[in-house]
Scaffold this active site. Structure first.
Site, PDB file in Angstrom:
ATOM      1  N   LYS A  22     -41.387 -58.035 -96.427  1.00 40.63           N
ATOM      2  CA  LYS A  22     -41.878 -59.857 -96.593  1.00 40.63           C
ATOM      3  C   LYS A  22     -43.734 -59.337 -95.461  1.00 40.63           C
ATOM      4  CE  LYS A  22     -41.810 -63.971 -95.709  1.00 40.63           C
ATOM      5  NZ  LYS A  22     -42.455 -64.574 -95.132  1.00 40.63           N
ATOM      6  N   ASN A  23     -43.160 -59.670 -94.332  1.00 38.40           N
ATOM      7  CA  ASN A  23     -43.983 -59.582 -92.921  1.00 38.40           C
ATOM      8  C   ASN A  23     -44.040 -58.053 -93.007  1.00 38.40           C
ATOM      9  OD1 ASN A  23     -42.594 -62.147 -93.132  1.00 38.40           O
ATOM     10  ND2 ASN A  23     -41.887 -61.978 -91.183  1.00 38.40           N
ATOM     11  N   CYS A 116     -45.109 -76.330 -89.089  1.00 39.38           N
ATOM     12  CA  CYS A 116     -44.042 -76.087 -90.013  1.00 39.38           C
ATOM     13  C   CYS A 116     -42.481 -76.555 -89.810  1.00 39.38           C
ATOM     14  CB  CYS A 116     -43.877 -74.936 -90.132  1.00 39.38           C
ATOM     15  SG  CYS A 116     -42.925 -73.678 -89.797  1.00 39.38           S
ATOM     16  N   ARG A 121     -45.794 -74.090 -83.884  1.00 39.56           N
ATOM     17  CA  ARG A 121     -46.713 -72.612 -84.120  1.00 39.56           C
ATOM     18  C   ARG A 121     -48.159 -72.716 -84.512  1.00 39.56           C
ATOM     19  NH1 ARG A 121     -42.982 -70.397 -89.300  1.00 39.56           N
ATOM     20  NH2 ARG A 121     -44.060 -68.487 -88.295  1.00 39.56           N
ATOM     21  N   ASP A 304     -35.270 -65.234 -87.121  1.00 38.61           N
ATOM     22  CA  ASP A 304     -35.175 -65.132 -88.297  1.00 38.61           C
ATOM     23  C   ASP A 304     -34.028 -64.623 -89.330  1.00 38.61           C
ATOM     24  OD1 ASP A 304     -37.737 -65.546 -88.618  1.00 38.61           O
ATOM     25  OD2 ASP A 304     -38.828 -64.158 -90.146  1.00 38.61           O
ATOM     26  N   ARG A 396     -40.448 -67.839-101.591  1.00 40.16           N
ATOM     27  CA  ARG A 396     -41.161 -67.463-100.940  1.00 40.16           C
ATOM     28  C   ARG A 396     -40.345 -66.220 -99.605  1.00 40.16           C
ATOM     29  NH1 ARG A 396     -41.354 -70.422 -95.490  1.00 40.16           N
ATOM     30  NH2 ARG A 396     -42.750 -68.619 -94.587  1.00 40.16           N
TER      31      ARG A 396
HETATM   32  C1  UD1 Z   1     -43.932 -63.778 -87.282  1.00 42.89           C
HETATM   33  C2  UD1 Z   1     -42.746 -63.813 -88.646  1.00 42.89           C
HETATM   34  C3  UD1 Z   1     -41.681 -64.580 -88.850  1.00 42.89           C
HETATM   35  C4  UD1 Z   1     -41.293 -65.296 -87.188  1.00 42.89           C
HETATM   36  C5  UD1 Z   1     -41.715 -64.593 -86.054  1.00 42.89           C
HETATM   37  C6  UD1 Z   1     -41.174 -64.186 -84.588  1.00 42.89           C
HETATM   38  C7  UD1 Z   1     -44.701 -63.115 -90.041  1.00 42.89           C
HETATM   39  C8  UD1 Z   1     -45.390 -63.467 -91.165  1.00 42.89           C
HETATM   40  N1  UD1 Z   1     -43.712 -64.271 -89.582  1.00 42.89           N
HETATM   41  O1  UD1 Z   1     -44.355 -64.808 -87.116  1.00 42.89           O
HETATM   42  O2  UD1 Z   1     -41.208 -64.596 -89.462  1.00 42.89           O
HETATM   43  O3  UD1 Z   1     -39.724 -65.892 -87.571  1.00 42.89           O
HETATM   44  O4  UD1 Z   1     -42.781 -63.429 -86.152  1.00 42.89           O
HETATM   45  O5  UD1 Z   1     -40.059 -63.326 -84.684  1.00 42.89           O
HETATM   46  O6  UD1 Z   1     -44.609 -61.619 -89.633  1.00 42.89           O
HETATM   47  N2  UD1 Z   1     -46.830 -68.527 -80.299  1.00 42.89           N
HETATM   48  C9  UD1 Z   1     -48.238 -69.563 -79.818  1.00 42.89           C
HETATM   49  N3  UD1 Z   1     -49.327 -69.608 -79.717  1.00 42.89           N
HETATM   50  C10 UD1 Z   1     -49.436 -68.219 -80.978  1.00 42.89           C
HETATM   51  C11 UD1 Z   1     -49.085 -67.456 -81.617  1.00 42.89           C
HETATM   52  C12 UD1 Z   1     -47.691 -67.377 -81.185  1.00 42.89           C
HETATM   53  O7  UD1 Z   1     -47.865 -69.381 -78.718  1.00 42.89           O
HETATM   54  O8  UD1 Z   1     -51.149 -67.910 -80.831  1.00 42.89           O
HETATM   55  C13 UD1 Z   1     -45.678 -68.727 -79.750  1.00 42.89           C
HETATM   56  C14 UD1 Z   1     -44.993 -69.365 -80.890  1.00 42.89           C
HETATM   57  O9  UD1 Z   1     -44.602 -70.760 -80.903  1.00 42.89           O
HETATM   58  C15 UD1 Z   1     -43.395 -68.772 -81.285  1.00 42.89           C
HETATM   59  C16 UD1 Z   1     -43.891 -67.433 -80.209  1.00 42.89           C
HETATM   60  O10 UD1 Z   1     -45.760 -67.566 -79.785  1.00 42.89           O
HETATM   61  O11 UD1 Z   1     -43.000 -69.054 -80.203  1.00 42.89           O
HETATM   62  C17 UD1 Z   1     -43.650 -66.497 -81.699  1.00 42.89           C
HETATM   63  O12 UD1 Z   1     -44.594 -66.449 -82.194  1.00 42.89           O
HETATM   64  P1  UD1 Z   1     -44.809 -65.412 -83.118  1.00 42.89           P
HETATM   65  O13 UD1 Z   1     -44.618 -64.256 -82.590  1.00 42.89           O
HETATM   66  O14 UD1 Z   1     -46.000 -65.533 -83.427  1.00 42.89           O
HETATM   67  O15 UD1 Z   1     -44.538 -65.469 -84.484  1.00 42.89           O
HETATM   68  P2  UD1 Z   1     -44.957 -64.841 -86.594  1.00 42.89           P
HETATM   69  O16 UD1 Z   1     -46.443 -64.352 -86.092  1.00 42.89           O
HETATM   70  O17 UD1 Z   1     -46.200 -66.984 -86.446  1.00 42.89           O
END
Ligand code: UD1
Length: 420
Positions: A22-23, A116, A121, A304, A396
């Site tokens: 999915k990701n 969420c 996030r 995850d 999902r």
């Molecule tokens: C993706 C995955 C999710 C997985 C996560 C971590 C997808 C669609 N989802 O989520 O399943 O659990 O990676 O492996 O691929 N952060 C910030 N600012 C930002 C972006 C992130 O502070 O702009 C922080 C987040 O709060 C978190 C960390 O960075 O603490 C990592 O998050 P991130 O890797 O961005 O997660 P997602 O990409 O949303």
């Protein structure tokens, strides 16, 4: 709303085929926006999140045709620059259209995804990165507006590696003028899969899979035909199921190289794991040994898989410390597991899990995608009946989960609950 009902206590054995990731599929489908023509993707999982991105792509003007696990996206007629709240609220990964839209149309208006269940996030890294590539960003009425007549290469450095942040900016940089360097980039296989697809389209990306990615912008990208990589989290969930039930499961269509962190932890619990080609076979141990786990960005243990591994530790032989370092609120499954008899104490971002001889079936409530999977796993090993409610979270991200478990010998079924 559907429920899943499980009679626990069956040892699982047999073969299961893992679906596409999915990701990986989500950013790759979004990357179609960068091309003029028909992209064909195979091994796309049939999931609610995929339906959401397809709905979004159609809303933007793309023609999308879904036939089983093959999805064709013709983005030549993409003309709408807005990702509306009604779609983004269903799936926060909708933010992945932000950078492709700016690269393609020069502007984007995307609803802010909001928090969420597992944490706040934010998307500040996505926005700061896009600004570094020359975009003007503003916020109004819960939407982010981004515009740039032509994106320019720039230097980006993430405070912490962000998976979708890295993916979004790769898509912006691919068509920017000049060179972009992304430092402290996420190294997840899904990032590499996207970079591979973009390179196949004609992009010039090096270093994907390392923290330093360099992108030489190109003028245009061509449509491609690609197969989506296997889902390492679905694979990990079935690996845990084998260990948990003392079973013997052969897991096919996996990339064992993506599973190293998980295989290593599972082996420490006493499970016997054989990886050959695209298959991993897991035989559960007689007694599950307790091990400590800390979630980390790839190649560390994935956040995850934290909830699923906690279930395994709930019935292990001793004490295990599980530490969550990625998301601030990712222990929501704990209270439900405790209702099933687990002995877990949370302190800050760590959970101390004292193994108990058995869990007992109970009605439980799913709260997010991976927490839902953990409750199904708990039900598989618990004494008696477990009812997992609100399983739409599961839909999902897990394709035909109960069907796959049933084929392995589980007593599990889905019941559609009449709407009240
Ligand atoms: C993706 C995955 C999710 C997985 C996560 C971590 C997808 C669609 N989802 O989520 O399943 O659990 O990676 O492996 O691929 N952060 C910030 N600012 C930002 C972006 C992130 O502070 O702009 C922080 C987040 O709060 C978190 C960390 O960075 O603490 C990592 O998050 P991130 O890797 O961005 O997660 P997602 O990409 O949303």
């Amino acid at each position: 709303m559907d429920r899943i009902i499980i009679e626990g206590g069956r040892r699982l054995s047999g073969t299961v085929t893992i679906s596409g990731s999915k990701n990986a599929a989500l950013p790759i489908l979004a990357s179609s926006i960068l091309t003029d023509g028909v992209c064909t993707y195979t091994n796309v999982p049939d999931l609610r999140d995929i339906k959401s991105i397809v709905e979004l792509l159609r809303h933007l003007g793309a023609k999308v045709d879904c036939q089983g696990s093959t999805v064709r996206v013709d983005a030549s007629s993409v003309s709408v620059h807005e990702a509306p709240y009604e779609i983004v609220r269903k799936m926060r990964a909708s933010i992945l259209v932000l950078c492709p839209l700016v690269a393609r149309l020069g502007r984007a208006r995307v609803s802010l995804p909001g928090g969420c269940a597992i944490g706040e996030r934010p998307i500040d890294f996505h926005l700061k990165g896009l600004q570094a590539l020359g975009a003007t960003i503003s916020m109004e009425h819960g939407y982010v507006n981004a515009s740039a007549r032509k994106l320019k290469g720039g230097d980006i450095y993430f405070d912490v590696p962000s998976v979708t942040g890295t993916e979004n900016l790769l898509m912006a940089a691919a068509l920017a003028d000049g060179v972009t360097r992304i430092g402290n980039a996420a190294c997840e296989p899904e990032v590499v899969a996207l970079a591979d697809v973009l390179n196949l389209m004609g992009a010039k990306i090096t270093g994907a899979g390392t923290p330093e990615i360099v992108v030489h912008g190109v003028k245009s990208l061509e449509p491609v035909s690609v197969s989506i990589i296997p889902d390492r989290i679905e694979a990990g969930t079935f690996m845990v199921a084998a260990a948990l039930t003392g079973g013997d499961i052969t897991i096919e269509n996996v990339e064992p190289g993506h599973l190293k962190g998980q295989i290593d932890k599972l082996a420490q619990t006493g499970a016997i794991i054989e990886a050959t080609g695209n298959t991993v076979r897991v035989k559960g141990p007689g007694i599950i040994k307790s091990v400590d786990v800390k979630t980390l960005p790839y190649p560390g243990f994935p956040t995850d898989m934290q909830a699923q591994f906690m279930v395994l530790m709930s019935v292990a032989s001793g004490l295990s410390m599980i530490t969550e370092t990625i998301f601030e609120n990712r222990f929501i499954h704990v209270s439900e597991l405790k209702r099933m008899g687990a002995d877990i104490t949370i302190s800050g971002n760590s959970a101390m899990v004292a193994g108990v001889p058995s869990l007992s079936g109970a009605p439980v409530m799913a709260s997010d995608l991976r927490a839902s999977a953990s409750l199904v796993l708990a039900g598989l090993v618990a004494e008696g009946t477990t009812e997992v409610n609100r399983v739409y979270h599961l839909d999902r991200g897990y394709e035909k989960m109960e069907e796959k478990f049933r084929q392995l010998g589980a007593s599990i079924c889905r019941v559609s609950q009449p709407k009240s």
